[in-house]
Design an enzyme around this catalytic site. Structure first.
Site, PDB file in Angstrom:
ATOM      1  N   CYS A   1       0.139   5.720   7.473  1.00 25.83           N
ATOM      2  CA  CYS A   1       0.506   5.744   5.932  1.00 25.83           C
ATOM      3  C   CYS A   1      -0.278   6.942   5.352  1.00 25.83           C
ATOM      4  CB  CYS A   1       0.008   4.473   5.562  1.00 25.83           C
ATOM      5  SG  CYS A   1       0.649   4.157   4.216  1.00 25.83           S
TER       6      CYS A   1
ATOM      7  N   ARG B   1       6.769   0.666  -5.286  1.00 21.61           N
ATOM      8  CA  ARG B   1       6.142   0.892  -3.991  1.00 21.61           C
ATOM      9  C   ARG B   1       7.066  -0.001  -2.887  1.00 21.61           C
ATOM     10  NH1 ARG B   1       1.086   2.324  -4.215  1.00 21.61           N
ATOM     11  NH2 ARG B   1       0.944   1.794  -1.885  1.00 21.61           N
TER      12      ARG B   1
ATOM     13  N   HIS C   1       1.480  -0.395   9.234  1.00 29.65           N
ATOM     14  CA  HIS C   1       0.003  -1.009   9.563  1.00 29.65           C
ATOM     15  C   HIS C   1       0.346  -2.244  10.401  1.00 29.65           C
ATOM     16  CE1 HIS C   1      -1.839   1.321   6.093  1.00 29.65           C
ATOM     17  NE2 HIS C   1      -0.399   1.160   5.493  1.00 29.65           N
TER      18      HIS C   1
END
Ligand code: GLN
Length: 250
Positions: free
Chosen positions: A97, A134, A202
């Site tokens: 990320c 996002r 993640h």
């Protein structure tokens, strides 16, 4: 004392560690230990220089924009050349990320552009629109890595404002099956150049995808042969559960 040892350098473990990205290191350590492979962990944070020959695997997790800025300038000033040298000799670089974004050429946030180390040909632009911009959720991608019998799935969780655009010289890590990936529209996720891997996943990534941890260990140690098998009942169940969370059929 085991003969082989995986020498890992964690980059900015104090600043780049969201969604428990540090768990990736723990998994590497356990999978080495269970096989009698040594594990040496060094960390390098702001101001620390790194020796390109002293580590087999460099790791950087995700971070908030604010922490990323701090790290970006330091990466360029004190670590860029060493990381290029390490990658050129085949060391593994795994970045998640925020760390992934810093492997590229730049990360643009409004009027500001923060530099990357240019290890891979990509750039990232943060979408306007605050939290609405996002890309968040469970994600599954299909990857086909050298030395594996065929395509496999990586599953994880993504949460990023940045859109990462691969340049003509960059190959994606995988193809998006579920979720958003690099831009939400390209169908690609992550990047891979040899042993340099960047991804938005993640989870942490490796506990949900133990097979990738083994691939990384092999590549980092330059091993031709497959690693000794482990009892992966729990790891396989974790992987299946992450795939199901992303919406993949059983
Ligand atoms: N700050 C970056 C972004 O929002 C990376 C976030 C992260 O590492 N999860 O795009």
């Amino acid at each position: 004392m085991p003969e082989a040892a995986l020498r890992v350098c964690a980059l900015y473990p104090d600043l780049m560690n969201i969604y428990a990205d540090r768990g990736n290191l723990l998994l590497l350590e356990r999978r080495c230990a269970w096989r009698g492979i040594g594990f040496e962990l060094t960390s390098a944070s702001v101001g620390d220089r790194v020796d390109p020959d002293a580590h087999d695997l460099f790791y950087m997790g995700g971070g908030q924009d604010r922490d990323q800025k701090l790290c970006a300038h330091d990466l360029v000033d004190t670590k860029r050349e060493a990381l290029h040298a390490a990658a050129d000799r085949g060391a593994v670089v795994l970045a998640v990320c925020g760390g992934y974004q810093l492997l590229g050429r730049s990360y643009v946030l409004g009027d500001e552009e923060i530099p990357g180390i240019g290890l891979v040909d990509l750039h990232t632009i943060r979408a306007d629109g605050g939290t609405g911009g996002r890309l968040v959720g469970n994600v599954a991608i299909e990857v086909d890595l050298p030395g594996t019998p065929g395509p496999r799935v990586l599953a994880g969780f993504e949460n990023h404002g940045g859109r990462t655009h691969l340049g003509p010289g960059a190959e994606p890590l995988g193809r998006v099956l579920r979720g958003h990936g690099n831009t939400g529209a390209s169908g690609f996720e992550g990047v891979r150049r040899g042993n340099v891997l960047g991804t938005y996943l993640h989870g942490p990534l490796l506990p949900k995808n133990a097979w990738l941890a083994d691939w990384l260990i092999r590549r980092a140690l330059g091993l031709e042969a497959a690693l000794a098998p482990l009892d992966d009942a729990l790891e396989d169940a974790t992987h299946r559960s992450a795939c199901a969370a992303a919406g993949l059929p059983e």
